[in-house]
Each structure stands twice: as C-alpha cells, then as structure tokens.
Scaffold this motif. Structure first.
Motif, PDB file in Angstrom:
ATOM      1  N   VAL A 116      32.284   4.871   9.928  1.00 43.70           N
ATOM      2  CA  VAL A 116      31.197   4.157   9.248  1.00 43.70           C
ATOM      3  C   VAL A 116      29.867   4.529   9.895  1.00 43.70           C
ATOM      4  O   VAL A 116      29.692   4.397  11.108  1.00 43.70           O
ATOM      5  CB  VAL A 116      31.413   2.633   9.301  1.00 43.70           C
ATOM      6  CG1 VAL A 116      30.166   1.893   8.813  1.00 43.70           C
ATOM      7  CG2 VAL A 116      32.610   2.250   8.432  1.00 43.70           C
ATOM      8  N   ALA A 117      28.969   5.023   9.052  1.00 38.82           N
ATOM      9  CA  ALA A 117      27.637   5.403   9.526  1.00 38.82           C
ATOM     10  C   ALA A 117      26.618   4.385   9.042  1.00 38.82           C
ATOM     11  O   ALA A 117      26.689   3.912   7.914  1.00 38.82           O
ATOM     12  CB  ALA A 117      27.266   6.787   8.992  1.00 38.82           C
ATOM     13  N   GLY A 118      25.670   4.077   9.899  1.00 37.95           N
ATOM     14  CA  GLY A 118      24.535   3.265   9.468  1.00 37.95           C
ATOM     15  C   GLY A 118      23.467   4.182   8.914  1.00 37.95           C
ATOM     16  O   GLY A 118      23.106   5.176   9.542  1.00 37.95           O
ATOM     17  N   SER A 119      22.980   3.883   7.711  1.00 34.82           N
ATOM     18  CA  SER A 119      21.941   4.706   7.104  1.00 34.82           C
ATOM     19  C   SER A 119      20.569   4.112   7.444  1.00 34.82           C
ATOM     20  O   SER A 119      20.333   2.927   7.254  1.00 34.82           O
ATOM     21  CB  SER A 119      22.146   4.728   5.583  1.00 34.82           C
ATOM     22  OG  SER A 119      20.987   5.222   4.940  1.00 34.82           O
ATOM     23  N   VAL A 120      19.702   4.970   7.962  1.00 37.11           N
ATOM     24  CA  VAL A 120      18.339   4.537   8.299  1.00 37.11           C
ATOM     25  C   VAL A 120      17.361   5.507   7.656  1.00 37.11           C
ATOM     26  O   VAL A 120      17.496   6.722   7.814  1.00 37.11           O
ATOM     27  CB  VAL A 120      18.118   4.523   9.826  1.00 37.11           C
ATOM     28  CG1 VAL A 120      16.667   4.153  10.154  1.00 37.11           C
ATOM     29  CG2 VAL A 120      19.078   3.542  10.499  1.00 37.11           C
ATOM     30  N   SER A 121      16.397   4.975   6.931  1.00 38.89           N
ATOM     31  CA  SER A 121      15.414   5.841   6.290  1.00 38.89           C
ATOM     32  C   SER A 121      13.998   5.445   6.697  1.00 38.89           C
ATOM     33  O   SER A 121      13.801   4.523   7.480  1.00 38.89           O
ATOM     34  CB  SER A 121      15.569   5.788   4.775  1.00 38.89           C
ATOM     35  OG  SER A 121      14.710   6.748   4.189  1.00 38.89           O
ATOM     36  N   ARG A 122      13.045   6.173   6.139  1.00 38.99           N
ATOM     37  CA  ARG A 122      11.637   5.908   6.454  1.00 38.99           C
ATOM     38  C   ARG A 122      11.255   4.487   6.045  1.00 38.99           C
ATOM     39  O   ARG A 122      11.840   3.920   5.134  1.00 38.99           O
ATOM     40  CB  ARG A 122      10.760   6.930   5.718  1.00 38.99           C
ATOM     41  CG  ARG A 122      10.772   6.761   4.219  1.00 38.99           C
ATOM     42  CD  ARG A 122      10.131   7.943   3.501  1.00 38.99           C
ATOM     43  NE  ARG A 122       9.960   7.646   2.075  1.00 38.99           N
ATOM     44  CZ  ARG A 122      10.949   7.730   1.194  1.00 38.99           C
ATOM     45  NH1 ARG A 122      12.167   8.090   1.566  1.00 38.99           N
ATOM     46  NH2 ARG A 122      10.729   7.439  -0.074  1.00 38.99           N
ATOM     47  N   THR A 123      10.219   3.982   6.710  1.00 36.48           N
ATOM     48  CA  THR A 123       9.736   2.633   6.396  1.00 36.48           C
ATOM     49  C   THR A 123       8.821   2.624   5.176  1.00 36.48           C
ATOM     50  O   THR A 123       8.570   1.570   4.610  1.00 36.48           O
ATOM     51  CB  THR A 123       8.916   2.080   7.570  1.00 36.48           C
ATOM     52  OG1 THR A 123       7.858   3.018   7.849  1.00 36.48           O
ATOM     53  CG2 THR A 123       9.781   1.908   8.811  1.00 36.48           C
ATOM     54  N   GLN A 124       8.276   3.761   4.828  1.00 44.74           N
ATOM     55  CA  GLN A 124       7.215   3.952   3.828  1.00 44.74           C
ATOM     56  C   GLN A 124       5.841   3.534   4.349  1.00 44.74           C
ATOM     57  O   GLN A 124       4.860   3.577   3.618  1.00 44.74           O
ATOM     58  CB  GLN A 124       7.537   3.257   2.496  1.00 44.74           C
ATOM     59  CG  GLN A 124       8.710   3.909   1.767  1.00 44.74           C
ATOM     60  CD  GLN A 124       8.928   3.356   0.365  1.00 44.74           C
ATOM     61  OE1 GLN A 124       8.662   2.190   0.108  1.00 44.74           O
ATOM     62  NE2 GLN A 124       9.415   4.182  -0.535  1.00 44.74           N
ATOM     63  N   LEU A 125       5.765   3.119   5.609  1.00 46.08           N
ATOM     64  CA  LEU A 125       4.462   2.737   6.170  1.00 46.08           C
ATOM     65  C   LEU A 125       3.522   3.933   6.298  1.00 46.08           C
ATOM     66  O   LEU A 125       2.325   3.821   6.056  1.00 46.08           O
ATOM     67  CB  LEU A 125       4.657   2.106   7.557  1.00 46.08           C
ATOM     68  CG  LEU A 125       4.883   0.594   7.594  1.00 46.08           C
ATOM     69  CD1 LEU A 125       5.338   0.181   8.987  1.00 46.08           C
ATOM     70  CD2 LEU A 125       3.624  -0.165   7.179  1.00 46.08           C
ATOM     71  N   ILE A 126       4.091   5.075   6.699  1.00 42.28           N
ATOM     72  CA  ILE A 126       3.238   6.256   6.925  1.00 42.28           C
ATOM     73  C   ILE A 126       2.603   6.697   5.604  1.00 42.28           C
ATOM     74  O   ILE A 126       1.411   7.026   5.554  1.00 42.28           O
ATOM     75  CB  ILE A 126       4.053   7.430   7.525  1.00 42.28           C
ATOM     76  CG1 ILE A 126       4.932   6.961   8.692  1.00 42.28           C
ATOM     77  CG2 ILE A 126       3.135   8.575   7.951  1.00 42.28           C
ATOM     78  CD1 ILE A 126       4.199   6.441   9.882  1.00 42.28           C
ATOM     79  N   GLU A 127       3.416   6.672   4.530  1.00 44.92           N
ATOM     80  CA  GLU A 127       2.880   7.058   3.229  1.00 44.92           C
ATOM     81  C   GLU A 127       1.767   6.095   2.794  1.00 44.92           C
ATOM     82  O   GLU A 127       0.806   6.476   2.143  1.00 44.92           O
ATOM     83  CB  GLU A 127       3.982   7.042   2.160  1.00 44.92           C
ATOM     84  CG  GLU A 127       5.008   8.152   2.296  1.00 44.92           C
ATOM     85  CD  GLU A 127       6.163   7.771   3.202  1.00 44.92           C
ATOM     86  OE1 GLU A 127       5.992   6.902   4.080  1.00 44.92           O
ATOM     87  OE2 GLU A 127       7.256   8.348   3.034  1.00 44.92           O
ATOM     88  N   ARG A 128       1.921   4.837   3.174  1.00 41.12           N
ATOM     89  CA  ARG A 128       0.982   3.817   2.685  1.00 41.12           C
ATOM     90  C   ARG A 128      -0.246   3.667   3.581  1.00 41.12           C
ATOM     91  O   ARG A 128      -1.368   3.541   3.093  1.00 41.12           O
ATOM     92  CB  ARG A 128       1.714   2.471   2.595  1.00 41.12           C
ATOM     93  CG  ARG A 128       0.923   1.374   1.913  1.00 41.12           C
ATOM     94  CD  ARG A 128       1.765   0.163   1.640  1.00 41.12           C
ATOM     95  NE  ARG A 128       2.854   0.493   0.741  1.00 41.12           N
ATOM     96  CZ  ARG A 128       4.101   0.785   1.103  1.00 41.12           C
ATOM     97  NH1 ARG A 128       4.459   0.735   2.355  1.00 41.12           N
ATOM     98  NH2 ARG A 128       5.006   1.098   0.204  1.00 41.12           N
ATOM     99  N   GLU A 129      -0.014   3.665   4.894  1.00 43.31           N
ATOM    100  CA  GLU A 129      -1.114   3.330   5.815  1.00 43.31           C
ATOM    101  C   GLU A 129      -1.541   4.487   6.709  1.00 43.31           C
ATOM    102  O   GLU A 129      -2.471   4.338   7.493  1.00 43.31           O
ATOM    103  CB  GLU A 129      -0.706   2.133   6.691  1.00 43.31           C
ATOM    104  CG  GLU A 129      -0.435   0.873   5.870  1.00 43.31           C
ATOM    105  CD  GLU A 129       0.041  -0.291   6.730  1.00 43.31           C
ATOM    106  OE1 GLU A 129      -0.054  -0.194   7.972  1.00 43.31           O
ATOM    107  OE2 GLU A 129       0.516  -1.277   6.150  1.00 43.31           O
ATOM    108  N   GLY A 130      -0.826   5.589   6.600  1.00 46.23           N
ATOM    109  CA  GLY A 130      -1.212   6.738   7.398  1.00 46.23           C
ATOM    110  C   GLY A 130      -0.550   6.753   8.768  1.00 46.23           C
ATOM    111  O   GLY A 130       0.188   5.839   9.138  1.00 46.23           O
TER     112      GLY A 130
END
Ligand SMILES: [Zn+2]
Length: 312
Positions: A116-130
């Motif tokens: 079982v793997a835990g999936s972790v992705s981007r927060t989307q903060l960088i796209e939104r706030e730089g």
C-alpha cells in the motif's frame, strides 16, 4: 510482501490505475466542472478524495478491481489530500479522517497480496501564490506524510508535481519521515520542461539525489508520448524509472490532456485504447522501467492490458 525496493530488483512492479477520474465517472467524485474554470484552483470540489469517508464501498470496489487485474501496489486514495487542498473543497476539518480512512481501506483490500502506497501530490499553492508559498506548501505536505506514516503505508508515491521545487520539498519531507518514495513529475504543456523550467533529465537527477527510490513521470500524456520523456530521464537517472501515463491522447501542440478542451467534460472523446497499454507494458519491460501503472483514464481493464504487455 517484499519491500518495494526488493520487488523492483526482481521484476517490473505493476501498480494500479487512476482513482479520481474513474470514481468521477462512477458518480462519486466532484470534478468541479460547471462551477468554476478548472485549473484556476478557485472554488471547491476539484477531484478531491472525500469519497474515502463518504462512499468507502465505492473506493473498496475499485481497489478490488485493480488487485484482481494484477496490481502489486494499491495506492491509498490520498491524492490532493493535503489540508490546503481539502480546505478549498470544504473538507479541511476532515483531513485526518480522509487520510486515515483511505489508507485503512487500501490495506484491508491489499491484505498480504499487495503493498500500500500513500499518494501525495502538489498543494496547488505554488500555482496560486507563487514560489514564496513554498514554505507553507512544505508544511502541508509534511503534515500529510505524517498522517500517512501513522496510518501505516508501506511507501509513498509523490506524483503529479508540476514544480521541481515543490517535489524537492516533498522528497525532503519523505526522507525526514523515513519513508521510501517513488517520485514522478508531470509535464505540461510540453514534455520538454516542468513548470519551473527543468528538463526531464534534470528532474530525474535531482529527484534521485534527494533519495527517491524510483523517478519518472505520471499523468498528462498517453504512453507513447511519455516514453519519449522517460528516455530522457534514463540518461541521468541513477535509480529505476517509474511511469504512470494517462489514457488520453494529446496533440503535438499540447502534450497535456488537462490543457485540452476535452478536460474535464469530454474526456471520452480522447480516450486511448487499451492496446496502447499492452504496447507500453512491452516497452517498459524491454527498456528496463522499474515501476509501471496508469494514471487518469486507466481503469482495471487498462491495468490488465499493462500486465499482458509485461508478460509478452
Ligand atoms: Zn492523472
């Protein structure tokens, strides 16, 4: 089950497919379509994993299907499960519950038949706030990785990161937590560079240097196009390659399905056939890729096709 690094030494490890788009097609996940322009990150309900607490039986069923198709790894549906992303969908207070439930469900179905793997992705903060929000993004990722470790995942899959800078932060968090991590970037609109301007080869080198146990790409492209960028990564990678292509056809002008007009409401019009995944399985084995699975658009039939390709 053997540990993931041991498994990759012996064979091409077969992962699973894409959960959120499949569960959206089955009526359990909200794409956010119709309320907002997808991709801006404003508003709520963009492919978040609350299905783990709201319709666990639907998630269980999809895990069972992937396992039956041959998956040796089941990913807990914790993609977009940072408190940052969940808060924007109205589920911030459920961050602990969603991550814990998703891991528990995956472990129940996996038993002793799959990791079982835990999936972790981007927060989307960088796209939104730089880039100045990188510290905040790191804190959110660190929190999610702690939750996944407490819930008992075997390893992490860090996936669908657009900025290498955020991936580096995630790899440092994984190392601090002592969890092995497969690291895959997503490239758009073209496969020549990630969003903060690094080539696939640079990404592979940096991710490996930061301790990733396998490096590669996931999402955005169909297998044939992704293979081109994986070959670039292989030139610099010192660890096995990992690949989870999408099952959607992109164009020579735009190598990412999330940037095509068909996303998200007309994806059926650009679906690639399972045969492409049979061929990708063959290529993966011949080219020495260590870990293969599918991303968006891949249900169990596609994973079975990959398994057939690997066996040929
Ligand atoms: Zn995807």
């Amino acid at each position: 089950m053997k540990e993931i690094r041991e498994l990759m030494k012996e064979q091409v490890v077969l992962g699973d497919g894409g959960y959120l788009i499949e569960l959206e097609r089955r009526g359990y996940v909200d794409s956010g379509s119709g309320r907002e322009k997808v991709g801006t990150g404003r508003g709520s309900g963009q492919f978040t994993p609350e299905v783990a607490i709201e319709n666990p039986e639907a998630l269980n069923e999809l895990h069972r299907e992937f396992l039956k198709a041959g998956s040796q790894v089941l990913q807990a549906l914790t993609f977009f499960g940072t408190r940052e992303k969940l808060s924007r969908a109205g589920y911030g207070k459920e961050t602990e519950a969603i991550n814990a439930a998703a891991v528990k469900l995956a472990k129940e179905i996996a038993g002793d038949k799959a990791l079982v793997a835990g999936s972790v992705s981007r927060t989307q903060l960088i796209e939104r706030e730089g880039m100045e929000s990188l510290g905040k993004a790191r804190d959110h990722i660190a929190e999610q990785i702690r939750l996944l470790k407490d819930a008992g995942v075997d390893f992490l899959i860090l996936e669908t990161f657009f900025h290498l800078a955020e991936m580096k932060a995630a790899l440092e968090c994984a190392a601090s937590a002592g969890l092995p991590a497969v690291a895959t970037m997503s490239f758009r609109p073209l496969i020549t560079a990630c969003t903060d301007g690094h080539t696939p080869g640079e990404c592979a080198r940096v991710m490996g240097d930061l301790g990733a146990i396998a490096v590669g790409a996931n999402c955005e492209q169909e297998p044939a196009r992704m293979l081109t960028l994986l070959r670039e990564m292989r030139k610099t990678a010192k660890v096995p390659l990992a690949a989870q292509p999408a099952a959607f056809r992109t164009t020579d002008e735009c190598h990412s399905f999330t940037r095509l007009k068909a996303f998200p409401d007309d994806l059926e019009t650009i679906q690639v056939s399972r045969t492409e995944f049979v061929n990708f399985g063959k290529a993966a084995r011949n080219e020495g890729i260590g870990y293969v699975g599918g991303c968006c658009g891949c249900n169990a039939a596609y994973i079975r096709s990959l398994a057939h390709g690997l066996a040929q």
